[in-house]
Scaffold this motif. Structure first.
Motif, PDB file in Angstrom:
ATOM      1  N   VAL A 248      45.308  40.991  33.585  1.00 43.10           N
ATOM      2  CA  VAL A 248      44.581  42.191  33.140  1.00 43.10           C
ATOM      3  C   VAL A 248      44.752  42.360  31.639  1.00 43.10           C
ATOM      4  O   VAL A 248      43.805  42.709  30.925  1.00 43.10           O
ATOM      5  N   ARG A 249      45.970  42.097  31.159  1.00 44.00           N
ATOM      6  CA  ARG A 249      46.248  42.302  29.733  1.00 44.00           C
ATOM      7  C   ARG A 249      45.339  41.435  28.872  1.00 44.00           C
ATOM      8  O   ARG A 249      44.919  41.827  27.785  1.00 44.00           O
ATOM      9  N   GLY A 250      45.055  40.235  29.381  1.00 42.76           N
ATOM     10  CA  GLY A 250      44.186  39.346  28.625  1.00 42.76           C
ATOM     11  C   GLY A 250      42.769  39.868  28.478  1.00 42.76           C
ATOM     12  O   GLY A 250      42.024  39.419  27.611  1.00 42.76           O
ATOM     13  N   ARG A 251      42.388  40.798  29.347  1.00 40.98           N
ATOM     14  CA  ARG A 251      41.028  41.350  29.298  1.00 40.98           C
ATOM     15  C   ARG A 251      40.965  42.673  28.547  1.00 40.98           C
ATOM     16  O   ARG A 251      39.875  43.226  28.403  1.00 40.98           O
ATOM     17  N   LEU A 252      42.090  43.208  28.134  1.00 43.76           N
ATOM     18  CA  LEU A 252      42.087  44.524  27.493  1.00 43.76           C
ATOM     19  C   LEU A 252      41.523  44.446  26.080  1.00 43.76           C
ATOM     20  O   LEU A 252      41.848  43.531  25.321  1.00 43.76           O
ATOM     21  N   GLY A 253      40.718  45.426  25.748  1.00 44.80           N
ATOM     22  CA  GLY A 253      40.217  45.497  24.386  1.00 44.80           C
ATOM     23  C   GLY A 253      41.187  46.213  23.471  1.00 44.80           C
ATOM     24  O   GLY A 253      41.351  45.857  22.304  1.00 44.80           O
ATOM     25  N   ILE A 254      41.827  47.225  23.986  1.00 40.58           N
ATOM     26  CA  ILE A 254      42.768  48.001  23.173  1.00 40.58           C
ATOM     27  C   ILE A 254      43.845  48.580  24.080  1.00 40.58           C
ATOM     28  O   ILE A 254      43.581  48.965  25.221  1.00 40.58           O
ATOM     29  N   GLU A 255      45.075  48.590  23.581  1.00 39.36           N
ATOM     30  CA  GLU A 255      46.191  49.180  24.322  1.00 39.36           C
ATOM     31  C   GLU A 255      46.717  50.356  23.520  1.00 39.36           C
ATOM     32  O   GLU A 255      47.059  50.211  22.339  1.00 39.36           O
ATOM     33  N   LEU A 256      46.784  51.506  24.156  1.00 42.54           N
ATOM     34  CA  LEU A 256      47.315  52.702  23.509  1.00 42.54           C
ATOM     35  C   LEU A 256      48.614  53.080  24.207  1.00 42.54           C
ATOM     36  O   LEU A 256      48.676  53.105  25.443  1.00 42.54           O
ATOM     37  N   SER A 257      49.609  53.371  23.421  1.00 43.55           N
ATOM     38  CA  SER A 257      50.880  53.780  23.981  1.00 43.55           C
ATOM     39  C   SER A 257      50.997  55.298  23.857  1.00 43.55           C
ATOM     40  O   SER A 257      50.818  55.862  22.782  1.00 43.55           O
TER      41      SER A 257
ATOM     42  N   TRP B  18      50.667  48.951  38.077  1.00 41.27           N
ATOM     43  CA  TRP B  18      49.490  48.095  38.178  1.00 41.27           C
ATOM     44  C   TRP B  18      49.904  46.754  38.793  1.00 41.27           C
ATOM     45  O   TRP B  18      50.368  45.877  38.073  1.00 41.27           O
ATOM     46  N   PRO B  19      49.732  46.601  40.098  1.00 42.99           N
ATOM     47  CA  PRO B  19      50.086  45.316  40.711  1.00 42.99           C
ATOM     48  C   PRO B  19      49.067  44.238  40.350  1.00 42.99           C
ATOM     49  O   PRO B  19      47.943  44.533  39.912  1.00 42.99           O
ATOM     50  N   SER B  20      49.457  42.994  40.569  1.00 48.82           N
ATOM     51  CA  SER B  20      48.566  41.875  40.245  1.00 48.82           C
ATOM     52  C   SER B  20      47.369  41.867  41.189  1.00 48.82           C
ATOM     53  O   SER B  20      47.504  42.109  42.388  1.00 48.82           O
ATOM     54  N   VAL B  21      46.192  41.612  40.630  1.00 44.37           N
ATOM     55  CA  VAL B  21      44.973  41.592  41.453  1.00 44.37           C
ATOM     56  C   VAL B  21      44.243  40.267  41.340  1.00 44.37           C
ATOM     57  O   VAL B  21      43.120  40.134  41.826  1.00 44.37           O
ATOM     58  N   GLY B  22      44.851  39.295  40.701  1.00 44.06           N
ATOM     59  CA  GLY B  22      44.149  38.027  40.514  1.00 44.06           C
ATOM     60  C   GLY B  22      43.274  38.075  39.279  1.00 44.06           C
ATOM     61  O   GLY B  22      43.148  39.110  38.613  1.00 44.06           O
ATOM     62  N   ARG B  23      42.636  36.973  38.985  1.00 39.86           N
ATOM     63  CA  ARG B  23      41.875  36.897  37.729  1.00 39.86           C
ATOM     64  C   ARG B  23      40.434  37.340  37.883  1.00 39.86           C
ATOM     65  O   ARG B  23      39.792  37.771  36.942  1.00 39.86           O
ATOM     66  N   ALA B  24      39.926  37.206  39.134  1.00 40.68           N
ATOM     67  CA  ALA B  24      38.488  37.425  39.303  1.00 40.68           C
ATOM     68  C   ALA B  24      38.101  38.894  39.086  1.00 40.68           C
ATOM     69  O   ALA B  24      37.116  39.177  38.388  1.00 40.68           O
ATOM     70  N   LEU B  25      38.852  39.832  39.691  1.00 46.10           N
ATOM     71  CA  LEU B  25      38.431  41.239  39.643  1.00 46.10           C
ATOM     72  C   LEU B  25      38.405  41.800  38.214  1.00 46.10           C
ATOM     73  O   LEU B  25      37.412  42.435  37.822  1.00 46.10           O
ATOM     74  N   PRO B  26      39.454  41.574  37.399  1.00 51.58           N
ATOM     75  CA  PRO B  26      39.339  42.054  36.008  1.00 51.58           C
ATOM     76  C   PRO B  26      38.194  41.381  35.249  1.00 51.58           C
ATOM     77  O   PRO B  26      37.499  42.045  34.460  1.00 51.58           O
ATOM     78  N   ALA B  27      37.987  40.084  35.513  1.00 51.22           N
ATOM     79  CA  ALA B  27      36.892  39.387  34.816  1.00 51.22           C
ATOM     80  C   ALA B  27      35.550  39.990  35.192  1.00 51.22           C
ATOM     81  O   ALA B  27      34.676  40.219  34.333  1.00 51.22           O
ATOM     82  N   LEU B  28      35.370  40.271  36.480  1.00 53.47           N
ATOM     83  CA  LEU B  28      34.098  40.853  36.920  1.00 53.47           C
ATOM     84  C   LEU B  28      33.922  42.268  36.376  1.00 53.47           C
ATOM     85  O   LEU B  28      32.817  42.674  36.023  1.00 53.47           O
ATOM     86  N   LEU B  29      35.019  43.004  36.299  1.00 52.76           N
ATOM     87  CA  LEU B  29      34.916  44.365  35.758  1.00 52.76           C
ATOM     88  C   LEU B  29      34.499  44.327  34.286  1.00 52.76           C
ATOM     89  O   LEU B  29      33.620  45.093  33.849  1.00 52.76           O
ATOM     90  N   VAL B  30      35.104  43.425  33.532  1.00 50.38           N
ATOM     91  CA  VAL B  30      34.756  43.334  32.109  1.00 50.38           C
ATOM     92  C   VAL B  30      33.303  42.884  31.951  1.00 50.38           C
ATOM     93  O   VAL B  30      32.574  43.380  31.079  1.00 50.38           O
ATOM     94  N   ALA B  31      32.875  41.955  32.813  1.00 45.39           N
ATOM     95  CA  ALA B  31      31.470  41.517  32.745  1.00 45.39           C
ATOM     96  C   ALA B  31      30.538  42.686  33.023  1.00 45.39           C
ATOM     97  O   ALA B  31      29.510  42.864  32.349  1.00 45.39           O
ATOM     98  N   ALA B  32      30.908  43.510  34.023  1.00 46.01           N
ATOM     99  CA  ALA B  32      30.081  44.691  34.332  1.00 46.01           C
ATOM    100  C   ALA B  32      30.085  45.678  33.164  1.00 46.01           C
ATOM    101  O   ALA B  32      29.062  46.299  32.858  1.00 46.01           O
ATOM    102  N   LEU B  33      31.235  45.805  32.514  1.00 46.89           N
ATOM    103  CA  LEU B  33      31.325  46.702  31.358  1.00 46.89           C
ATOM    104  C   LEU B  33      30.419  46.234  30.229  1.00 46.89           C
ATOM    105  O   LEU B  33      29.707  47.027  29.603  1.00 46.89           O
TER     106      LEU B  33
END
Lengths: 410, 249
Positions: free
Chosen positions: B164-173, B130-145
């Motif tokens: 991206v990690r800051g926007r995750l609701g849950i992490e499963l290993s 998962w390469p870095s994509v900046g802050r906007a795209l994950p924020a917009l995805l979460v808003a859409a979710l």
């Protein structure tokens, strides 16, 4: 009545039928039904040749009923894109003859021939030129009628026949209409029935009855009948005019230089624009973004003006709702490279909103149309090879994915 | 707040996720029990991570196949390597599935957002890194979710960018603990799933699943629930000392 009013009615075969004859010249004298899809998804008869109409088919009829009425008729599908192109060519030819044109149906137009034009010395020359222009575009001879009102022009066109012009001078209208049957007057069927019950079969019979007697028997229809028989119906033509622009404007508190910041306001602009389009019941085929900074001059804005960013986008399908408007607006903002104090978004090429019937019985089918449109917008933005639908090939295709699956653009 | 929202859009000012949004049930009891929402959390971004070969891709595709039976779903194939036929093999409905093969990471994130806004309810994003994509795209995805109450699951990869990690609701290993064998053939994979980090509940719960492959027995392909992990198993998992086991079917 204003002595200057002269209207022309040009009647010709339906545009869909003309296109069918162009593709299949051997069908010119055959029974032909050209079908189209109505807004509720039914197949209807868009155009029927004279032979098909003689067998019982008529325009607007359900396609299945028409096929039952004339089973040997050749059935063709209308091509709306080519019809639009032909309509445009016809409109251009008509505007050569008159600035006021009403394309009433795809088989009839009205023009205002009032006033003088330096190119033609007489009304006869002008109307003849009109007929020749239409024939040149359509390839079939039209019938042209000229009179002092819509009704007189229509009757004149009906009596003229293909390839001929019939002009009705002032003072000769009553005589001209005297043999026109009452059954073909634009009156309610009940009124026509009563007239026939009285033994009045033609306009000549009706005009001999005093107006008070007609009104006493027929009410308001009596006056309408009297005026029609004298060629005095006051209905003028409704020429096509460009609709006033539909757009939204937003003045920002200060100059914004970052396109990312501009995009934050896109949703609100999309909702406002959608509300305006909804009021008109229209969808937009093209969107224009204007960004003006403090250097932009007031008044009419042009693309070359300093301090103005001007860009347009054509969505894959006409857009009407806020959800549909938002992606193209975001695309426009993404391209913006300008300081902005004022944002204007204009909806252009207004058309009827597309009507779709979602397959509600399928799982997720109600949303499939929306997702499909979103996929089309993504494909337009990022390229066609982005979103795919996949299905397994029928039969026994094996395990190799390239042979097993059928990929189609989403 | 309303003025800011009107001026800069709804994304800039928003409340936290709605705790009452519930979850999207997978139908696998142990897996649903990992979430306080009794299913994959709606309106949130989830991540199933693990080493290469750990089974996160298989688990994601098997979940996608289950969801596709009743919902419109999408798979964002960042590496362009996924075989959509696996969805069919796991018993899914390809007619409800949109496959996105983006050329760039940004295209993939933007596509996921657009499809979720358009009505896709389950979006699976698969990538080995998962390469870095900046802050906007994950924020917009979460808003859409949050707006659509959809579910987005990132599958694969050992790490995700910080934004991206800051926007995750849950992490499963996800961890492969063995193979399922049948008549000498590898017929499935045994894996353990642990809640490594969660914004909705204390982490530490885990379950064990078996994913049966479509070959050589296509009719049995899918996820089999092997139950919740006990506390002793969980301690083994956290120290990563459990050796790989081969379990006969």
């Amino acid at each position: 009545m204003n002595q200057q009013v002269r209207l022309a009615c040009v009647s010709f075969s339906h545009l869909a039928l003309i296109l069918a004859w162009r593709d299949h010249p051997e069908l010119t004298s055959e029974a032909v039904l050209v079908g189209s899809c109505s807004r509720d998804g039914r197949g209807i008869v868009l155009a029927a040749s004279a032979a098909a109409q003689a067998m019982g088919a008529h325009i607007g009829q359900d396609l299945r009923q028409a096929e039952l009425a004339c089973p040997e008729a050749v059935r063709l599908r209308a091509d709306p894109i080519r019809m639009d192109q032909l309509r445009e060519q016809l409109r251009a030819a008509l505007y050569e003859c008159s600035p006021l044109v009403e394309l009433t149906t795809d088989s009839q137009v009205y023009l205002d021939l009032g006033g003088r034009d330096a190119r033609w010395a007489t009304e006869a020359a002008r109307s003849a030129h009109l007929g020749r222009s239409v024939q040149q575009v359509l390839g079939v001879p039209p019938s042209v009628g000229v009179g002092q009102s819509r009704f007189v022009a229509l009757v004149a066109s009906s009596k003229a026949g293909p390839g001929r012009v019939r002009r009705v001078p002032y003072g000769a209208v009553a005589d001209f209409l005297s043999d026109w049957p009452v059954s073909m007057l634009p009156l309610p069927p009940r009124t026509v029935e009563r007239l026939q019950g009285f033994g009045l079969q033609s306009c000549g019979d009706c005009i001999s009855i005093p107006l008070p007697d007609l009104q006493r028997q027929l009410g308001a229809d009596g006056l309408t009948l009297h005026r029609l028989c004298l060629g005095q119906d006051s209905a003028l033509i409704s020429p096509w005019r460009e609709a006033p622009p539909c757009g939204v404007r937003r003045v920002l508190a200060g100059v914004v230089e970052d396109s990312e910041s501009l995009r934050f306001g896109a949703a609100e602009l999309a909702e406002r624009l959608a509300a305006k389009l909804s009021c008109r019941g229209r969808a937009s085929g093209r969107l224009r973004l204007l960004l003006l900074d403090e250097d932009a001059a007031e008044g009419v804005v042009t693309a070359a003006q300093p301090g103005v960013f001007w860009d347009e986008i054509e969505p894959p399908a006409p857009v009407a709702t806020a959800e549909e408007l938002l992606p193209p607006i975001l695309s426009l903002f993404a391209r913006a490279r300008c300081r902005a104090l004022v944002i204007e978004i204009h909806a252009l090429d207004l058309t009827q909103p597309p009507a779709t019937q979602s397959p509600l019985w399928a799982v997720g089918g109600a949303r499939s149309a929306d997702i499909g449109r979103a996929a089309a917008r993504l494909a337009q933005r990022f390229g066609p090879e982005l979103v795919w639908r996949v299905e397994v090939r029928a039969g026994h295709p094996g395990d190799i994915p390239e042979e097993r699956l059928v990929w189609s653009p989403g | 707040m309303a003025a800011l929202g009107r001026r800069y859009g709804r994304v800039v000012v928003r409340a936290g996720g709605n705790p009452n949004q519930g979850g999207l049930r997978t139908g696998i009891g142990s897996l649903d029990a990992l979430f306080t929402t009794a299913g994959l959390p709606r309106g949130r971004l989830s991540w199933i991570g693990g080493e290469a070969g750990a089974g996160s891709f298989d688990l994601g595709l098997a979940l996608l196949a289950r969801m596709s039976l009743s919902l419109p779903v999408a798979v964002i194939d960042f590496d362009r390597k996924v075989d959509p036929g696996d969805v069919e093999d796991y018993g899914g409905e390809l007619g409800n599935c949109w496959v996105v093969r983006p050329r760039t990471t940004q295209q993939g994130w933007a596509s996921a957002r657009s499809l979720l806004q358009a009505g896709v309810e389950f979006c699976l994003m698969l990538a080995t890194q998962w390469p870095s994509v900046g802050r906007a795209l994950p924020a917009l995805l979460v808003a859409a979710l949050e707006e659509s109450s959809g579910v987005a699951v990132m599958g694969g990869g050992l790490t995700v960018p910080l934004e991206v990690r800051g926007r995750l609701g849950i992490e499963l290993s996800c961890r492969r603990v063995g193979w399922s064998l049948a008549h000498g053939d590898v017929a499935g994979i045994l894996l353990q799933l642990l809640v490594a980090r969660s914004r909705m509940s204390p982490p530490g719960m885990g379950c064990e699943l078996r994913i049966d492959f479509s070959r050589p027995y296509p009719k049995t392909a899918g996820i089999v629930d092997l139950g919740m992990l006990s506390s002793s198993e969980l301690s083994d998992c956290t120290t990563l000392t459990t050796p790989l086991a081969v379990v006969a079917r």
